[in-house]
Design an enzyme around this catalytic site. Structure first.
Site, PDB file in Angstrom:
ATOM      1  N   SER A  78     -10.688 -31.812  23.456  1.00  0.00           N
ATOM      2  CA  SER A  78      -9.734 -31.820  24.549  1.00  0.00           C
ATOM      3  C   SER A  78      -8.675 -32.881  24.260  1.00  0.00           C
ATOM      4  O   SER A  78      -8.176 -32.980  23.137  1.00  0.00           O
ATOM      5  CB  SER A  78     -10.455 -32.077  25.879  1.00  0.00           C
ATOM      6  N   SER A  79      -8.331 -33.702  25.243  1.00  0.00           N
ATOM      7  CA  SER A  79      -7.308 -34.734  25.072  1.00  0.00           C
ATOM      8  C   SER A  79      -7.337 -35.664  26.275  1.00  0.00           C
ATOM      9  O   SER A  79      -7.713 -35.253  27.385  1.00  0.00           O
ATOM     10  CB  SER A  79      -5.919 -34.098  24.956  1.00  0.00           C
ATOM     11  N   TYR A 119       0.001 -28.298  28.908  1.00  0.00           N
ATOM     12  CA  TYR A 119      -0.906 -28.906  27.938  1.00  0.00           C
ATOM     13  C   TYR A 119      -2.012 -29.686  28.645  1.00  0.00           C
ATOM     14  O   TYR A 119      -3.200 -29.468  28.397  1.00  0.00           O
ATOM     15  CB  TYR A 119      -0.123 -29.824  27.000  1.00  0.00           C
ATOM     16  N   LYS A 177      -6.097 -28.779  28.887  1.00  0.00           N
ATOM     17  CA  LYS A 177      -7.065 -29.721  28.322  1.00  0.00           C
ATOM     18  C   LYS A 177      -8.076 -30.147  29.386  1.00  0.00           C
ATOM     19  O   LYS A 177      -9.265 -30.335  29.091  1.00  0.00           O
ATOM     20  CB  LYS A 177      -6.344 -30.937  27.748  1.00  0.00           C
TER      21      LYS A 177
END
Length: 253
Positions: free
Chosen positions: A138-139, A152, A156
């Site tokens: 993920s982020s 985005y 995520k």
């Protein structure tokens, strides 16, 4: 420490460069057999040749992960090639940052749905493994609002929620599921090198947010992924492992 990965079969998407390549390298170094894919055939073949020359048992394929049928075919072919699947690592991102329906669509189809398609195709094989796991990259943009909010960041965050649900639902079958959320990761040809060259002022701002004084590298994130793939992590499931060098300030309770 023996991570008990020898002869385990792991599938990695986005495995020809960056974090994905570092994951493939690390798994292969532990004796795992690895099938990896990426969209660019030239990069896949180059990575496969390098790894094979080093003695790794790997198979690279050019796959557009936005195509669910192509992902399913790749999983089936990988299972046939290696005879089993013990773990999958979903690593591909569209990196679609900014407004507009196209970015939302790309983030949904690539970041989120490729992970869903990978898991669904691999699940029958994972159910036969005695050390099955699912790991999604993920982020930190899914954890807090930053410059990558919108499509985005939302996708995520959805990945973490999806993986948490898998962990709960699949626990009775002995299948673990976790996410890894990296912060800034710098490597040749990567997004942050491109930012550094195209927008040095923004790069300097982003770099300055890192209390370590530097961005991370792919190997550091790959370590987090490989530790979660390892059967030694048998009691770790449903977690989101943040690997950001203290970039984010949120407290995980």
């Amino acid at each position: 420490m023996d991570l008990q990965l020898k002869d385990r079969v792991v599938l990695v998407t986005g495995g020809s460069r960056g974090i994905g390549r570092a994951v493939v390298d690390g798994l292969a170094a532990e004796g795992a057999r690895v099938a990896f894919c990426a969209r660019g055939e030239e990069g896949v073949k180059a990575a496969e040749a390098e790894l094979t020359a080093a003695g790794a048992d790997v198979a690279g394929s050019a796959v557009d992960v936005a195509d669910g049928a192509a992902v399913a075919t790749w999983v089936a072919e990988s299972a046939e090639r290696f005879g089993q699947i013990d773990a999958v690592v979903a690593n591909v991102s569209a990196l679609a940052i900014g407004p507009g329906e196209e970015n939302w669509r790309s983030s949904f189809e690539v970041d989120l749905m490729h992970t869903v398609h990978l898991v669904e195709a691999a699940l029958p094989h994972l159910e036969r493994s005695d050390a099955a796991s699912i790991t999604a990259v993920s982020s930190v943009s899914g954890r807090e609002i930053d410059f990558a909010d919108g499509s985005y960041g939302v996708m995520k965050a959805a990945l973490v929620h999806y993986v948490s649900g898998l962990a709960f639902d699949l626990a009775p079958k002995g299948i673990r599921a976790n996410a890894v959320s990296p912060g800034n990761v710098y490597f040749d040809g990567g997004v942050w090198q491109n930012v550094e060259q195209g927008d040095p002022a923004f790069f300097a701002t982003a770099l300055g947010l890192n209390p370590t004084g530097r961005m991370g590298n792919p190997t550091e994130t790959a370590y987090a992924v490989i530790m979660l793939v390892s059967p030694l992590a048998s009691r770790i499931s449903g977690t989101n492992l943040v690997a950001d060098g203290a970039l984010t300030r949120g407290v995980q309770l």
